[in-house]
Design an enzyme around this catalytic site. Structure first.
Site, PDB file in Angstrom:
ATOM      1  N   HIS A  16     -19.105  18.690  -3.575  1.00 10.60           N
ATOM      2  CA  HIS A  16     -17.941  19.374  -4.552  1.00 10.60           C
ATOM      3  C   HIS A  16     -16.966  17.958  -4.940  1.00 10.60           C
ATOM      4  CE1 HIS A  16     -16.160  21.612  -7.670  1.00 10.60           C
ATOM      5  NE2 HIS A  16     -15.190  21.400  -7.193  1.00 10.60           N
ATOM      6  N   ASP A  32     -13.858  34.436 -10.051  1.00 12.62           N
ATOM      7  CA  ASP A  32     -13.303  33.153 -10.407  1.00 12.62           C
ATOM      8  C   ASP A  32     -13.475  32.979 -11.945  1.00 12.62           C
ATOM      9  OD1 ASP A  32     -12.449  30.397 -10.046  1.00 12.62           O
ATOM     10  OD2 ASP A  32     -14.665  29.990 -10.677  1.00 12.62           O
ATOM     11  N   ARG A  73      -6.210  31.708 -15.979  1.00 13.74           N
ATOM     12  CA  ARG A  73      -5.464  30.458 -15.610  1.00 13.74           C
ATOM     13  C   ARG A  73      -5.327  29.323 -16.533  1.00 13.74           C
ATOM     14  NH1 ARG A  73      -8.289  28.402 -10.544  1.00 13.74           N
ATOM     15  NH2 ARG A  73      -6.619  26.927 -10.854  1.00 13.74           N
ATOM     16  N   SER A  99     -10.636  28.959  -5.818  1.00 14.01           N
ATOM     17  CA  SER A  99     -11.718  29.013  -7.129  1.00 14.01           C
ATOM     18  C   SER A  99     -12.918  27.960  -6.820  1.00 14.01           C
ATOM     19  CB  SER A  99     -11.042  28.306  -8.219  1.00 14.01           C
ATOM     20  OG  SER A  99     -11.774  27.821  -9.120  1.00 14.01           O
ATOM     21  N   LYS A 103     -16.902  29.433  -5.285  1.00 19.53           N
ATOM     22  CA  LYS A 103     -18.252  29.311  -5.720  1.00 19.53           C
ATOM     23  C   LYS A 103     -19.036  28.499  -4.815  1.00 19.53           C
ATOM     24  CE  LYS A 103     -15.853  27.438  -9.295  1.00 19.53           C
ATOM     25  NZ  LYS A 103     -14.911  26.961 -10.255  1.00 19.53           N
TER      26      LYS A 103
HETATM   27  N1  URA Z   1     -12.241  23.280 -10.561  1.00 19.63           N
HETATM   28  C1  URA Z   1     -12.400  24.472 -10.037  1.00 19.63           C
HETATM   29  O1  URA Z   1     -13.451  24.949 -10.244  1.00 19.63           O
HETATM   30  N2  URA Z   1     -11.375  25.368 -10.300  1.00 19.63           N
HETATM   31  C2  URA Z   1     -10.249  24.939 -10.400  1.00 19.63           C
HETATM   32  O2  URA Z   1      -9.370  25.848 -10.477  1.00 19.63           O
HETATM   33  C3  URA Z   1     -10.071  23.615 -10.866  1.00 19.63           C
HETATM   34  C4  URA Z   1     -10.929  22.721 -10.870  1.00 19.63           C
END
Ligand code: URA
Length: 448
Positions: free
Chosen positions: A87, A166, A173, A188, A192
């Site tokens: 990621h 999320d 947010r 967050s 995931k």
């Molecule tokens: N990417 C994400 O998945 N979440 C965030 O809060 C910021 C970047």
């Protein structure tokens, strides 16, 4: 999960006053919000209190746990092997997933990759994949598992079942100025990633003008938090802090980046892109236990390009997910955008700085990204850089070419690109692409 009923106002007040919340309080809040039992205004107050007063590592892990279990944690046991994903925290011209996912899969490590769309000035892997005609990233969970089993690789978007809390919290947010919080970002991302069924994770945490974390020290804190959460959940996690002071590679924009990725898979490609790609891929191959060391993983990554197996895997996944592989095999078959406009330097000298954020915004203006959630992206829009930081440029020499189907934007985009570069007399020092490695043992200076 506790069914205990807490008082929402007391939880908000506690965080407002800088006190630590219990795991049960955080779980209650996330569950109640996901179930529509508490309104946006109370969750917004909690998010702002958390943004201002922070969440410690225990609270951040509790938040991740609650968001992770707001949906399904996918079981990928049907596919043998240690599943490893990567990621990135996001940047401009960051097409590394498109190159490293086929490399790692070709080396025998299953890669289940759930990606996102472009966010603000940054591009997203899903938009890039969809620029290949026919490529579909919206699949059911069953199909997600089936593609992985068949191809040892799957490249898709978040389904409804993956960390729904999320999805809702992120949208809130976004409109309450609470995105740029290290524990909220960490929760967050990790909720995931942990939900998609991985065994280990490599993180590319970017710093610099084109990153969400502009300062190295903030990126380092984010990397430490992400690695800490991964390890708490029993997943081996390694992060690298990489430079985003200028766009990565030469191509910015969805199809342009796919084309550059194909060059990389064919053995070419820009040096910055390939250095980071091989490191991240090598680390994934090591974590997937197909190499005894990261160095051996890097060697295998090089071999997968040289023997053509990574390129073949890319063609296979394009075909599996409905894409037109003829344009991938021969990119000249897919015509470019209608307008291609050179951007020329105003004076001679060395390029000493590039505002990657501003360049990312130019690519959005050209059509490569979205200004509003419902906007469509233009797959062909973006720009090519012919010069990078440290290169010499002559007055009137072309340093970039804009690609767009909207000629009305060309003047504004041209001046945006000119303003985004600094030209000086003195050659700047070379940029180090990778600064630190962060793992369970701490932060290590990276020596290439
Ligand atoms: N990417 C994400 O998945 N979440 C965030 O809060 C910021 C970047």
């Amino acid at each position: 999960m506790s069914d205990q009923n807490f008082n929402v106002v007391s939880i908000i007040r506690k965080k407002r006053d800088g006190e630590e919340l219990s795991k049960e309080e955080i779980q209650f809040l996330v569950r109640a919000y996901t179930d529509d039992a508490i309104p946006d205004y109370q969750m917004s107050a909690f998010l702002m209190a958390s943004f201002l007063n922070g969440l410690n590592d225990t609270e951040a892990a509790a938040l991740t746990h609650s968001m992770l279990h707001s949906g399904i944690v996918v079981n990928l046991d049907e596919t043998p092997g240690i599943k490893v994903d990567k990621h990135s925290t996001g940047g401009v011209g960051d097409k590394l997933s498109l190159i490293l996912a086929p490399i790692v899969s070709a080396c025998g490590v299953p890669v289940p990759m759930i990606s996102g769309r472009g966010l603000g000035h940054t591009g997203g892997t899903l938009d890039k994949l969809e620029s290949v005609p026919g490529f579909t990233v919206d699949v059911t969970l069953d199909r997600y598992k089936e593609i992985l089993k068949r191809q040892n690789l799957v490249l898709v978007g978040q389904t409804e079942e993956i960390a729904p809390a999320d999805k809702r919290l992120y949208a809130l947010r976004d409109v309450t100025a609470t995105v740029e919080s290290i524990p909220l970002i960490a929760g967050s991302i990790m909720s995931k990633k942990l939900a998609e069924g991985i065994d280990a994770l490599v993180l590319d945490v970017k710093f610099g003008s084109g990153a969400f974390m502009k300062e190295l020290k903030d990126a380092q804190k984010l990397a430490e938090t992400l690695v800490g959460i991964g390890e708490q959940f029993g997943k081996e996690t390694i992060a690298y802090l990489t430079n985003m002071e200028q766009p990565l590679g030469n191509a910015v924009g969805n199809w342009l980046e796919v084309k550059e990725s194909i060059d990389c898979l064919n053995g070419g490609g820009p040096e910055d892109v390939m250095e980071i790609t091989h490191l991240l891929a090598g680390t994934m191959i090591y974590l997937g236990k197909k190499a005894d060391t990261i160095e051996e993983g890097i060697e295998k990554s090089h071999q997968a390009i040289e023997d053509g197996s990574a390129m073949q895997k890319w063609i296979d996944i394009v075909e599996e997910q409905g894409g037109d592989s003829s344009v991938v095999k021969d990119t000249s078959k897919y015509p470019p955008a209608s307008y291609m406009e050179p951007v020329k330097a105003d004076k001679s000298g060395y390029i000493t700085a590039m505002d990657a954020y501003a360049m990312g915004m130019v690519s959005v203006e050209l059509g490569a990204g979205r200004r509003a959630k419902e906007d469509d992206v233009d797959p062909k829009a973006g720009f090519m850089l012919h010069k990078k930081i440290g290169d010499e440029v002559k007055e009137n020499e072309t340093f970039a070419t804009l690609h767009t189907n909207n000629n009305e934007i060309l003047n504004k985009a041209t001046s945006g690109m000119k303003k985004a570069i600094t030209i000086s007399d003195k050659k700047p020092p070379a940029i180090k692409h990778i600064a630190y490695k962060v793992d369970k043992d701490g932060v290590h200076k990276y020596e290439s």
